[in-house]
Design an enzyme around this catalytic site. Structure first.
Site, PDB file in Angstrom:
ATOM      1  N   HIS A 167     -30.209 -36.841  -6.139  1.00 24.12           N
ATOM      2  CA  HIS A 167     -29.789 -35.480  -5.800  1.00 24.12           C
ATOM      3  C   HIS A 167     -28.367 -35.403  -5.262  1.00 24.12           C
ATOM      4  CE1 HIS A 167     -33.088 -32.925  -6.814  1.00 24.12           C
ATOM      5  NE2 HIS A 167     -33.978 -33.626  -6.102  1.00 24.12           N
ATOM      6  N   HIS A 214     -34.487 -31.644 -12.538  1.00 20.17           N
ATOM      7  CA  HIS A 214     -33.174 -31.052 -12.252  1.00 20.17           C
ATOM      8  C   HIS A 214     -32.161 -31.384 -13.352  1.00 20.17           C
ATOM      9  CE1 HIS A 214     -33.341 -29.217  -8.167  1.00 20.17           C
ATOM     10  NE2 HIS A 214     -34.493 -29.887  -8.165  1.00 20.17           N
TER      11      HIS A 214
END
Length: 775
Positions: free
Chosen positions: A564, A627
């Protein structure tokens, strides 16, 4: 006595391959008789290949009788260029000097003048094999335009001067033994030797190049432009560019190339040649001459602009018009030049490239295929046929079968026992217990690699032992480019990106305007970083696309969860698990997805992972997470991060190219055939070792697949731009979650699955569903 040939290809005691050259000189007019060889676009002495039923003198008469009157006793053998010691079947060249009778009618062009239209017009109107008398000045004039086959008419004029002017027969015949120019005797500091070593030009490759060269230029020993074009077209170069390559190869500016000129030029062109250190400096000299159209060692802005355009073209970009002019001017000024009216010198160019003020030259002046592959492709079946004695036909060692062949040249270049046969081929039969290491690497205690030596380089210099030589294939041009060579080549885009990220990671310890904090770019031109990342994306896309949707890898392996956009944690993992880099780490590395969003450094995380994957595709594996989807990034921050760091237009292009690579990423990995000595580390999600380990980003699917799960995963489309609509299986593997304690009061139905109310898509799965799936 000089006509006898001991080789088997003789007829009536005379070689059928010898060339007979007639050097005809009229001393009253001081002119030489030349013939026009239109197929090679050059004038030269009269010559012909000796026929099987001819003696040398008969060949001379066949050439001269239709042209002029002479006395037979004036035919004098003056020079022999012998090829008998060459490792291939060469062609001997015998030079005969002839002085015609004084009554011979002679016409000299323009009374010996070399200026004006008449000379050029008459030259262009010459038909094939038409003869003409030329003065020494005219020969010099022709040589400036590469209109002689070679410069022998000028050099032999000095050698034969006494013979022609005295009329005396020579007491000694000039005898020259043709040898292949070797470079292994040159000190290692010599730039030519270093360039050849970098190109992996073994003695075998040099011999093959000389054989090709010799048969193209004989009976001359030089390449003119026409014969140069014949050789370079075979290497796959475009005809329209060959005049530029000829200018680049011709470092002496004499319009003719020797074999060494040709050899070193090809070494500079070869894609195996590194673009760093001494080889890079030598390559840049060739690059400068290639684009210096005026050939005056001063590059104009227009010439420089052509180079900039080619750099972008080779990176898959089409830069034209004002954009090209603007970037070229900016790069031109990086050499300290203030305007486009100035010119760039060779030394300033070398200095600017060496100090990294100008980048991009590594992609210029390259063959599409290495010379290694070229000779593999052009080798005929007959040339590879072996006659092997049964007693030395093969050696079997540890499940490796090594085909052998007598190679006396190997025994002279590498000290081995006389009783051992030399080895030419390696055939590896699976399974085999080991592989030979190809590099020697020195590492500091801190884990920093400080020196890398390739065994290939050592083999070229004869520095490896005879036992190691067993693993190299000499006659089949052993120097294939392998993954480790790309890993250690600091001039690849992947390594350049990693070097840039090292700068990003570290703070500047110097004061003043150069000061920067760790994990910042400071005053770096982010457009340059974006261009490098775009190239990486184009390269890595094909790597992902070739991978199976379900990859099977073996332990040991480090498995890392969501990053992330946290580049700092990624560097921490690097220093803990693969400090020496993936290629030197005895384990694979698997990332489970979610590389972007939430954290501030998604671009840097992606750039690092793509670079490492490109350098070590069989040890670094990247799964797709939820994502790695465009609509998710729009809701979070990766899309805006790209636009913020690179600007609206370039940022949009970077974002789209990165997501195109995400579309091709595999969805899951499968570990199999684990044993008790295997080690698998999950970070931070735990571990399950039970002979089979399935790795996905999200969770198990709800779909009833019975025993077809692996088959269905392997059929997931690639590329997969819209998983929600294109593959329900892929979507659930990305989004499904285990049923957590906080929502355990919900009663799962549908065989242990319940709608995922937290995400709004996908399912929760219960422990029962998990156990059923694992069964």
């Amino acid at each position: 006595m000089y006509q006898k040939n001991s080789r088997h290809d003789t007829v009536d005691g005379y070689s059928a391959l010898d060339f007979i050259v007639c050097v005809v000189y009229d001393k009253t007019k001081d002119v030489y008789l030349m013939s026009n060889y239109r197929h090679r676009n050059g004038l030269w002495f009269l010559f012909a290949e000796r026929r099987p039923n001819e003696t040398s003198i008969q060949t001379v008469k066949r050439l001269l009788d239709p042209l002029l009157a002479y006395d037979a006793d004036q035919i004098q053998l003056v020079k022999i260029c012998s090829t008998k010691t060459l490792p291939f079947k060469g062609r001997d060249v015998l030079f005969y000097a002839i002085i015609p009778k004084s009554t011979t009618v002679i016409n000299v062009w323009s009374s010996g003048k070399v200026d004006g239209i008449d000379f050029e017009r008459q030259l262009n109107l010459l038909s094939d094999n038409e003869t003409v008398w030329l003065t020494n000045n005219q020969l010099k004039h022709l040589s400036k335009f590469s209109r002689l086959l070679g410069i022998e008419p000028l050099t032999l004029n000095k050698q034969f001067k006494d013979i022609f002017h005295s009329g005396m027969k020579p007491t000694n015949v000039i005898f020259e033994e043709t040898k292949i120019p070797q470079t292994e005797t040159i000190p290692k500091s010599n730039t030519a030797e270093i360039l050849l070593l970098s190109a992996k030009f073994t003695l075998t490759i040099q011999e093959k190049l000389y054989e090709e060269y010799h048969h193209t230029v004989v009976p001359s020993d030089y390449l003119n432009f026409e014969t140069f074009k014949q050789l370079l077209r075979r290497k796959g170069l475009e005809s329209s560019e060959l005049s530029h390559y000829f200018r680049a190869f011709d470092s002496t500016q004499r319009n003719y190339l020797t074999y060494v000129d040709y050899l070193l030029g090809l070494a500079a062109l070869d894609p195996s040649t590194q673009h760093g250190g001494v080889p890079a400096e030598q390559r840049c000299r060739y690059i400068f001459r290639y684009y210096n159209l005026s050939n005056n060692q001063r590059m104009t802005f227009e010439e420089f602009k052509l180079m900039i355009k080619e750099i972008h073209k080779n990176k898959g970009q089409n830069l034209v018009g004002e954009a090209l002019n603007e970037e070229a001017l900016q790069m031109f000024r990086s050499f300290g030049l203030r305007s486009s009216e100035q010119t760039l010198s060779l030394m300033d160019f070398l200095s600017g490239v060496g100090q990294l003020r100008f980048r991009g030259t590594s992609v210029l002046f390259r063959l599409n295929t290495s010379l290694t592959e070229y000779f593999k492709r052009t080798a005929s079946p007959a040339s590879n046929a072996l006659t092997i004695q049964p007693s030395v036909s093969n050696i079997t060692t540890s499940n490796r079968t090594l085909s052998t062949k007598a190679m006396s040249r190997r025994s002279t270049s590498t000290p081995t026992s006389p009783s051992l046969p030399a080895i030419s081929n390696i055939s590896i039969h699976e399974p085999h217990p080991y592989e030979i290491a190809t590099h020697i690497v020195k590492v500091k205690k801190t884990g920093v690699v400080v020196d890398i030596t390739s065994l290939y380089d050592m083999e070229i210099t004869g520095a490896i032992s005879g036992s190691t030589a067993l693993f190299f294939d000499d006659d089949h041009i052993k120097f294939d480019r392998i993954n480790s060579q790309d890993c250690f080549n600091q001039r690849t885009h992947a390594n350049e990106m990693l070097n840039g990220l090292r700068y990003f990671e570290r703070g500047s310890k110097e004061g003043g305007p150069a000061l920067k904090d760790p994990y910042t770019w400071g005053k770096v031109d982010m457009s340059a970083m974006a261009r490098c990342l775009l190239v990486l994306c184009k390269q890595i896309y094909s790597v992902f696309a070739k991978e199976n949707r379900l990859l099977r890898i073996s332990s040991a392996c480090y498995i890392l969860g969501d990053l992330h956009g946290n580049f700092r944690d990624l560097i921490c993992f690097e220093k803990t698990f693969w400090r020496l880099g993936p290629v030197l780490t005895p384990a694979s590395i698997l990332f489970l997805g979610d590389y972007v969003d939430r954290g501030p450094e998604g671009v840097e995380v992606v750039a690092y992972l793509f670079a490492q994957k490109l350098l070590c595709p069989h040890k670094v594996f990247l799964l797709r997470g939820n994502h790695e989807l465009r609509n998710v990034q729009d809701m979070f921050q990766f899309h805006s991060e790209c636009r913020r760091k690179f600007g609206p237009d370039l940022g949009e292009q970077v974002w789209e190219e990165i997501n195109r690579c995400f579309d091709a990423m595999p969805i899951c990995k499968h570990f199999e055939t684990l044993n008790s000595s295997s080690s698998v580390f999950y970070i931070p999600t735990g571990a399950l070792v039970d002979n089979r380990i399935l790795c996905v980003h999200g969770g198990i699917p709800s779909l009833d697949m019975k025993n077809d799960f692996f088959k269905l995963v392997s059929q997931i489309p690639c590329p997969l731009r819209d998983p929600e609509n294109e593959s329900a299986l892929a979507w659930e593997l990305l989004w499904n979650d285990p049923l957590s304690n906080e929502i355990q009061d919900l009663e799962p139905d549908n065989n242990g699955f319940i709608t995922n109310i937290r995400r709004g898509t996908g399912y929760f799965f219960s422990s029962k569903a998990l156990n059923d799936f694992l069964q």
